[in-house]
Design a protein around this motif. Structure first.
Motif, PDB file in Angstrom:
ATOM      1  N   GLN A  74       0.857  -1.186   0.000  1.00 47.36           N
ATOM      2  CA  GLN A  74       0.000   0.000   0.000  1.00 47.36           C
ATOM      3  C   GLN A  74       0.890   1.232   0.000  1.00 47.36           C
ATOM      4  O   GLN A  74       1.884   1.285   0.722  1.00 47.36           O
ATOM      5  CB  GLN A  74      -0.903   0.015   1.228  1.00 47.36           C
ATOM      6  N   ALA A  75       0.516   2.236  -0.809  1.00 45.95           N
ATOM      7  CA  ALA A  75       1.302   3.461  -0.920  1.00 45.95           C
ATOM      8  C   ALA A  75       0.416   4.673  -0.680  1.00 45.95           C
ATOM      9  O   ALA A  75      -0.757   4.689  -1.056  1.00 45.95           O
ATOM     10  CB  ALA A  75       1.942   3.547  -2.303  1.00 45.95           C
ATOM     11  N   ASN A  76       1.020   5.681  -0.054  1.00 46.15           N
ATOM     12  CA  ASN A  76       0.339   6.941   0.188  1.00 46.15           C
ATOM     13  C   ASN A  76       1.356   8.064   0.009  1.00 46.15           C
ATOM     14  O   ASN A  76       2.490   7.952   0.479  1.00 46.15           O
ATOM     15  CB  ASN A  76      -0.248   6.956   1.608  1.00 46.15           C
ATOM     16  N   TYR A  77       0.972   9.124  -0.677  1.00 45.43           N
ATOM     17  CA  TYR A  77       1.860  10.273  -0.864  1.00 45.43           C
ATOM     18  C   TYR A  77       1.131  11.519  -0.401  1.00 45.43           C
ATOM     19  O   TYR A  77       0.070  11.861  -0.925  1.00 45.43           O
ATOM     20  CB  TYR A  77       2.266  10.415  -2.337  1.00 45.43           C
ATOM     21  N   GLN A  78       1.692  12.177   0.620  1.00 48.65           N
ATOM     22  CA  GLN A  78       1.039  13.345   1.189  1.00 48.65           C
ATOM     23  C   GLN A  78       2.091  14.289   1.756  1.00 48.65           C
ATOM     24  O   GLN A  78       3.004  13.859   2.466  1.00 48.65           O
ATOM     25  CB  GLN A  78       0.073  12.910   2.290  1.00 48.65           C
ATOM     26  N   ASN A  79       1.988  15.567   1.409  1.00 48.40           N
ATOM     27  CA  ASN A  79       2.877  16.616   1.920  1.00 48.40           C
ATOM     28  C   ASN A  79       4.354  16.291   1.704  1.00 48.40           C
ATOM     29  O   ASN A  79       5.189  16.522   2.582  1.00 48.40           O
ATOM     30  CB  ASN A  79       2.613  16.889   3.403  1.00 48.40           C
ATOM     31  N   GLY A  80       4.694  15.747   0.556  1.00 47.38           N
ATOM     32  CA  GLY A  80       6.091  15.486   0.230  1.00 47.38           C
ATOM     33  C   GLY A  80       6.679  14.240   0.858  1.00 47.38           C
ATOM     34  O   GLY A  80       7.879  14.024   0.799  1.00 47.38           O
ATOM     35  N   VAL A  81       5.842  13.402   1.472  1.00 43.62           N
ATOM     36  CA  VAL A  81       6.325  12.173   2.106  1.00 43.62           C
ATOM     37  C   VAL A  81       5.611  10.978   1.465  1.00 43.62           C
ATOM     38  O   VAL A  81       4.379  10.901   1.465  1.00 43.62           O
ATOM     39  CB  VAL A  81       6.084  12.175   3.635  1.00 43.62           C
TER      40      VAL A  81
END
Length: 153
Positions: free
Chosen positions: A125-132
């Motif tokens: 599972q991948a999540n990209y938020q606020n540059g992280v």
């Protein structure tokens, strides 16, 4: 007793020490060119910081990639490693008192991170938020239940 201000660079102006001032400037230039950068200055790639945390069920990987969008990242996962690559293209423009200032940042990176244990690479599972970028990598079933017998001398 009089206080005298010490100015080390002023000493370099004297004839015998002039070469040291030149040497120091050249060394500073050398170290500046070798240091990793987080922009694209000089065509050098940046290396994003990573954090790896292991729990009994999964491995959690965080990667700092500020200034990028999710579509600019390529994540490839095998059962033993994660390969992340991307390219940063950003431009900022400011205008103040009729003067326009423009700054560009370009750079690409590729980072391969070996994993401490085998994972179920189909269920990442991948999540990209606020540059992280955050990846949750579930461990393979045989790794969760793995018991190792230790022989005592």
């Amino acid at each position: 007793m009089a206080l005298v201000r010490w100015e080390p660079f002023r000493e370099f102006e004297m004839e015998p020490f002039r070469e040291f001032g030149s040497l120091q400037r050249e060394m500073n230039r050398l170290f500046d060119s070798l240091s990793p950068r987080t922009g694209g200055n000089g065509g050098m790639a940046f290396v994003p910081a990573a954090e790896l945390q292991e729990t009994p069920e999964a491995i959690h990987l965080k990667l700092e990639v500020p200034g990028m969008e999710a579509k600019d990242l390529d994540v490839q996962v095998t059962s033993e490693a994660v390969a992340i690559s991307g390219e940063r293209k950003s431009e900022t423009k400011t205008e103040e008192k009729g003067v326009t200032r423009s700054e560009f940042r370009y750079g690409s990176f590729r980072r391969v991170i070996p994993l401490p244990t085998r994972i179920q690479h189909e269920n990442v599972q991948a999540n990209y938020q606020n540059g992280v970028l955050t990846l949750t990598l579930p461990k393979a079933e045989e790794e969760k239940n793995k018991v190792v017998k230790v022989n005592i001398g």
